[in-house]
Scaffold this motif. Structure first.
Motif, PDB file in Angstrom:
ATOM      1  N   LYS A  24      17.736   9.436   6.607  1.00  0.00           N
ATOM      2  CA  LYS A  24      18.132  10.818   6.400  1.00  0.00           C
ATOM      3  C   LYS A  24      17.947  11.132   4.936  1.00  0.00           C
ATOM      4  CE  LYS A  24      21.685  13.591   8.618  1.00  0.00           C
ATOM      5  NZ  LYS A  24      23.132  13.645   8.881  1.00  0.00           N
ATOM      6  N   GLY A  25      16.976  11.948   4.622  1.00  0.00           N
ATOM      7  CA  GLY A  25      16.685  12.208   3.204  1.00  0.00           C
ATOM      8  C   GLY A  25      16.403  10.899   2.490  1.00  0.00           C
ATOM      9  N   PRO A  26      17.064  10.682   1.346  1.00  0.00           N
ATOM     10  CA  PRO A  26      16.821   9.442   0.601  1.00  0.00           C
ATOM     11  C   PRO A  26      17.721   8.303   1.075  1.00  0.00           C
ATOM     12  CG  PRO A  26      18.243  10.890  -0.667  1.00  0.00           C
ATOM     13  CD  PRO A  26      17.972  11.601   0.638  1.00  0.00           C
ATOM     14  N   CYS A  27      18.479   8.531   2.168  1.00  0.00           N
ATOM     15  CA  CYS A  27      19.436   7.516   2.613  1.00  0.00           C
ATOM     16  C   CYS A  27      18.886   6.712   3.785  1.00  0.00           C
ATOM     17  CB  CYS A  27      20.750   8.200   3.006  1.00  0.00           C
ATOM     18  SG  CYS A  27      21.945   6.998   3.586  1.00  0.00           S
ATOM     19  N   LEU A  28      18.757   5.439   3.543  1.00  0.00           N
ATOM     20  CA  LEU A  28      18.244   4.525   4.560  1.00  0.00           C
ATOM     21  C   LEU A  28      19.413   3.688   5.077  1.00  0.00           C
ATOM     22  CD1 LEU A  28      15.859   3.076   6.010  1.00  0.00           C
ATOM     23  CD2 LEU A  28      15.668   1.605   3.991  1.00  0.00           C
ATOM     24  N   GLY A  33       0.845  -1.187   0.000  1.00  0.00           N
ATOM     25  CA  GLY A  33       0.000   0.000   0.000  1.00  0.00           C
ATOM     26  C   GLY A  33       0.880   1.236   0.000  1.00  0.00           C
ATOM     27  N   ASP A  34       0.684   2.137   0.996  1.00  0.00           N
ATOM     28  CA  ASP A  34       1.505   3.341   1.081  1.00  0.00           C
ATOM     29  C   ASP A  34       2.707   3.186   1.994  1.00  0.00           C
ATOM     30  OD1 ASP A  34      -0.094   4.767  -0.657  1.00  0.00           O
ATOM     31  OD2 ASP A  34      -1.437   5.454   0.944  1.00  0.00           O
ATOM     32  N   LEU A  35       2.914   2.007   2.534  1.00  0.00           N
ATOM     33  CA  LEU A  35       4.047   1.802   3.443  1.00  0.00           C
ATOM     34  C   LEU A  35       5.243   1.242   2.688  1.00  0.00           C
ATOM     35  CD1 LEU A  35       2.199   0.088   6.445  1.00  0.00           C
ATOM     36  CD2 LEU A  35       2.960   2.477   6.306  1.00  0.00           C
ATOM     37  N   ILE A  36       6.432   1.592   3.194  1.00  0.00           N
ATOM     38  CA  ILE A  36       7.656   0.986   2.651  1.00  0.00           C
ATOM     39  C   ILE A  36       8.308   0.182   3.770  1.00  0.00           C
ATOM     40  CG2 ILE A  36       9.973   1.459   1.785  1.00  0.00           C
ATOM     41  CD1 ILE A  36       8.819   3.764   0.204  1.00  0.00           C
ATOM     42  N   ILE A  77      17.587   5.609  -1.757  1.00  0.00           N
ATOM     43  CA  ILE A  77      16.372   5.237  -2.464  1.00  0.00           C
ATOM     44  C   ILE A  77      15.338   6.367  -2.333  1.00  0.00           C
ATOM     45  CG2 ILE A  77      15.832   3.682  -0.510  1.00  0.00           C
ATOM     46  CD1 ILE A  77      14.283   1.978  -2.652  1.00  0.00           C
ATOM     47  N   PRO A  78      15.104   7.070  -3.436  1.00  0.00           N
ATOM     48  CA  PRO A  78      14.296   8.304  -3.388  1.00  0.00           C
ATOM     49  C   PRO A  78      12.934   8.110  -2.718  1.00  0.00           C
ATOM     50  CG  PRO A  78      14.977   7.789  -5.667  1.00  0.00           C
ATOM     51  CD  PRO A  78      15.567   6.745  -4.792  1.00  0.00           C
ATOM     52  N   GLU A  79      12.340   6.933  -2.867  1.00  0.00           N
ATOM     53  CA  GLU A  79      10.994   6.700  -2.318  1.00  0.00           C
ATOM     54  C   GLU A  79      10.905   6.895  -0.805  1.00  0.00           C
ATOM     55  OE1 GLU A  79      12.374   4.809  -4.617  1.00  0.00           O
ATOM     56  OE2 GLU A  79      10.900   4.025  -6.040  1.00  0.00           O
ATOM     57  N   VAL A  80      12.026   6.781  -0.073  1.00  0.00           N
ATOM     58  CA  VAL A  80      11.926   6.873   1.393  1.00  0.00           C
ATOM     59  C   VAL A  80      12.014   8.317   1.892  1.00  0.00           C
ATOM     60  CG1 VAL A  80      12.899   4.571   1.706  1.00  0.00           C
ATOM     61  CG2 VAL A  80      14.403   6.562   1.910  1.00  0.00           C
ATOM     62  N   GLU A  81      12.354   9.217   1.028  1.00  0.00           N
ATOM     63  CA  GLU A  81      12.541  10.611   1.426  1.00  0.00           C
ATOM     64  C   GLU A  81      11.263  11.181   2.044  1.00  0.00           C
ATOM     65  OE1 GLU A  81      14.796  12.751  -1.392  1.00  0.00           O
ATOM     66  OE2 GLU A  81      15.124  14.359   0.073  1.00  0.00           O
ATOM     67  N   PHE A 113      14.976  -4.424  10.715  1.00  0.00           N
ATOM     68  CA  PHE A 113      13.711  -4.377   9.959  1.00  0.00           C
ATOM     69  C   PHE A 113      13.078  -3.016  10.197  1.00  0.00           C
ATOM     70  CE2 PHE A 113       9.011  -4.860  10.347  1.00  0.00           C
ATOM     71  CZ  PHE A 113       8.714  -5.217   9.032  1.00  0.00           C
ATOM     72  N   ALA A 114      12.464  -2.460   9.177  1.00  0.00           N
ATOM     73  CA  ALA A 114      11.824  -1.152   9.354  1.00  0.00           C
ATOM     74  C   ALA A 114      10.544  -1.036   8.548  1.00  0.00           C
ATOM     75  CB  ALA A 114      12.791  -0.047   8.916  1.00  0.00           C
ATOM     76  N   VAL A 115       9.605  -0.313   9.124  1.00  0.00           N
ATOM     77  CA  VAL A 115       8.395   0.069   8.398  1.00  0.00           C
ATOM     78  C   VAL A 115       8.400   1.589   8.331  1.00  0.00           C
ATOM     79  CG1 VAL A 115       5.872   0.029   8.377  1.00  0.00           C
ATOM     80  CG2 VAL A 115       7.133  -1.927   9.302  1.00  0.00           C
ATOM     81  N   LEU A 116       8.356   2.122   7.116  1.00  0.00           N
ATOM     82  CA  LEU A 116       8.452   3.567   6.924  1.00  0.00           C
ATOM     83  C   LEU A 116       7.122   4.109   6.420  1.00  0.00           C
ATOM     84  CD1 LEU A 116      11.890   3.491   5.045  1.00  0.00           C
ATOM     85  CD2 LEU A 116      11.488   3.675   7.510  1.00  0.00           C
ATOM     86  N   LYS A 117       6.715   5.183   7.096  1.00  0.00           N
ATOM     87  CA  LYS A 117       5.396   5.743   6.785  1.00  0.00           C
ATOM     88  C   LYS A 117       5.534   7.186   6.336  1.00  0.00           C
ATOM     89  CE  LYS A 117       0.818   5.712   8.812  1.00  0.00           C
ATOM     90  NZ  LYS A 117      -0.065   5.155   9.815  1.00  0.00           N
ATOM     91  N   GLU A 118       4.666   7.623   5.464  1.00  0.00           N
ATOM     92  CA  GLU A 118       4.674   9.017   4.982  1.00  0.00           C
ATOM     93  C   GLU A 118       4.506   9.986   6.134  1.00  0.00           C
ATOM     94  OE1 GLU A 118       3.317   9.211   0.593  1.00  0.00           O
ATOM     95  OE2 GLU A 118       5.232   9.667   1.548  1.00  0.00           O
TER      96      GLU A 118
END
Ligand code: GLC
Ligand code: CA
Length: 516
Positions: free
Chosen positions: A500-504, A465-468, A482-486, A511-516
């Motif tokens: 940090k910005g696009p740097c994961l 969905g909208d999560l990475i 990876i630009p999508e995580v910015e 393990f990580a769940v990244l949210k907008e």
């Protein structure tokens, strides 16, 4: 589609080994009732129970002697009914095991079927027309009945195959899938299903679901699928909230053609699942599994197998990932708790409906044990649940020699009590992951899945969905641009994760769940 599947997290219980409520050394239905609050507290809202029917137990109950009777060692029909009620009170749905492909050779139908004189059960099983004419390409038994014929086996020697007919008929004793005798077998099985649905269960895990019609491969299992579509039509009409999950592991056939709501992604040799956790045969020392730290595994081996399966079935039903089951080695056999945390994070955040095998949440070990009830090497994954550090690990008050199987109480054996409340424990991590799944709709069964980054030796990054989400099973810290995580925030993590910005930055085994 039953709506409750969307947010379902299943817990598989092997009844003989879960909790013994009356001190006779074997788990029982009342024991399961007593532990429903534990299941709920773990966040699981659905159960799959292995067979509890009357049986001579030569294949742990997958040799059914009476489909409508609870084996006395587990309790009574009333106990089963109460179990369904008590589970429902807690918001837990219950699937029971349906064994449609064979019975025990002690089943009444078979006792009749093997008689020489013709009777209503003569064609209930697959028989040849002479004790000297065997069955090519299938196991069979000759000379064991007064009836002049050989009968086909579906699994072990005491599990005769029920007769759903043949896809391709080449011999005069073979019946076509649409023969009236085969339709009777099918109706008999639907009658069994109605019996349990009326008593309150919520559906079935269907044993060897792909095996019903014989010699059907040339037809891409079309006739097997037809039987299940017919079952599904019965559910849709009379029990629309009931669910079916198949032991098939071919979602295109099981879900798309057969109408199953869910299909297990099983540990078949060399498939995607095995590349994740079980890529060590024949040399356990050379483990190449993706979740094994430092093994240099490649997530693409999984993705190459999975993506087609997912794409072919995504709008019709769910692929079910499992931590393990009563037939497979437990994952703790080769993986540490830290490795298991990441594996469970994966299982619990993929599309479809996940299944957790009892005891995997505390990392129960696989034991080398002599075979019990036809378990053979599966026996080591079926030992009693380890509740606490008292006698028999809290499973039973019986003398240790009287237990169904020995309890793992050797040094280092985990227990629920020892892990409960310890934030870093496997148990609490599993609980947090399940909670997260319930809170985030995008982690549940339906939300779209897309791999974003899958280079060997690098963190695996995917979208739901909208999560990475990102996983680094390696022992080394990794950085990915990876630009999508910015612009995202860390919603949930295991071990060190930086953004940090696009740097994961993914720390060792994170393990990580990244949210907008
Ligand atoms: C399935 C069951 C297994 C059983 C077999 C025969 O594979 O999971 O435990 O022995 O079918 O019924
Ligand atoms: Ca008992």
């Amino acid at each position: 589609m039953p709506k409750w599947l969307k947010d379902a997290v299943f817990y598989e219980i092997y009844p003989q080994s879960f909790y013994d409520s009356n001190g006779d050394g074997i788990g029982d239905l009342n024991g399961i009732i007593e532990k429903l609050d534990y299941v709920k507290g773990l966040g699981c809202n659905a159960l799959w129970l292995n067979p509890f029917y009357d049986s001579p137990f030569r294949d742990a109950g997958y040799d059914v002697r009476d489909y409508k009777k609870v084996a006395p060692r587990y309790g009574t029909k009333e106990d089963a009914e109460r179990l369904f009620k008590e589970a429902h009170k807690r918001g837990i749905h219950v699937l029971i095991d349906l064994v449609p492909g064979h019975t025990s050779d002690e089943h009444e139908w078979f006792q009749e079927s093997k008689k020489a004189e013709k009777n209503p059960y003569s064609d209930r099983y697959v028989w040849t027309n002479g004790a000297f004419s065997g069955i090519e390409g299938h196991p069979y038994i000759a000379g064991a009945s007064e009836r002049d014929g050989c009968y086909m086996l579906n699994f072990f020697a005491f599990q005769p195959a029920l007769n759903y007919g043949f896809g391709k008929v080449t011999k005069d004793w073979q019946k076509s899938w649409d023969d009236p005798a085969c339709q009777k077998t099918r109706e008999a099985m639907k009658d069994v299903m109605r019996f349990w649905l009326d008593l309150g269960c919520d559906g079935f895990r269907c044993d060897m679901a792909d095996s019903l019609v014989k010699d059907d491969d040339d037809f891409d299992k079309e006739h097997v699928a037809m039987i299940w579509r017919d079952v599904r039509a019965m559910l849709d009409q009379d029990y629309p909230e009931a669910a079916l999950v198949s032991e098939w592991s071919n979602p295109r056939q099981a879900i798309v053609k057969g109408g199953f709501h869910m299909d297990f992604y099983l540990d078949h040799w060399n498939n995607g699942y095995n590349s994740l956790v079980r890529d060590y045969e024949p040399h356990p020392k050379e483990d190449r599994s993706y979740f094994k730290k430092g093994a240099g595994g490649d997530i693409n081996r999984f993705l190459d197998d999975y993506i087609n399966k997912y794409n072919s079935s995504r709008d019709k039903g769910y692929i079910s990932f499992l931590t393990s089951n009563h037939d497979t080695p437990r994952p703790k056999r080769t993986l540490t708790d830290e490795e298991l945390k990441l594996f469970y994070a994966f299982v619990l955040t993929m599309p479809g409906v996940p299944f957790l095998y009892y005891g995997d949440e505390i990392g129960m070990r696989y034991l080398n044990l002599p075979s019990k009830e036809g378990g053979f090497q599966r026996t080591g994954s079926r030992t009693p649940m380890q509740w606490d550090d008292s006698r028999n690990k809290g499973f039973s008050t019986a003398d240790p020699e009287k237990l169904y199987l020995p309890v793992d109480d050797a040094e280092g054996a985990p227990s629920v009590q020892a892990m409960e409340g310890k934030a870093d424990s496997l148990l609490e991590t599993t609980r947090s992951l399940i909670k997260l799944r319930h809170e985030e709709e995008d982690l549940q069964a339906d939300a779209a899945f897309r791999p974003l980054y899958s280079r060997k030796g690098q963190p695996y990054i995917y979208q739901r969905g909208d999560l990475i989400l990102a996983i680094n099973p390696d022992g080394e810290k990794k950085e990915v641009i990876i630009p999508e995580v910015e612009g995202r925030k860390i919603r949930f993590s295991i071990h060190e994760v930086g953004l940090k910005g696009p740097c994961l930055t993914m720390g060792s085994q994170s393990f990580a769940v990244l949210k907008e």
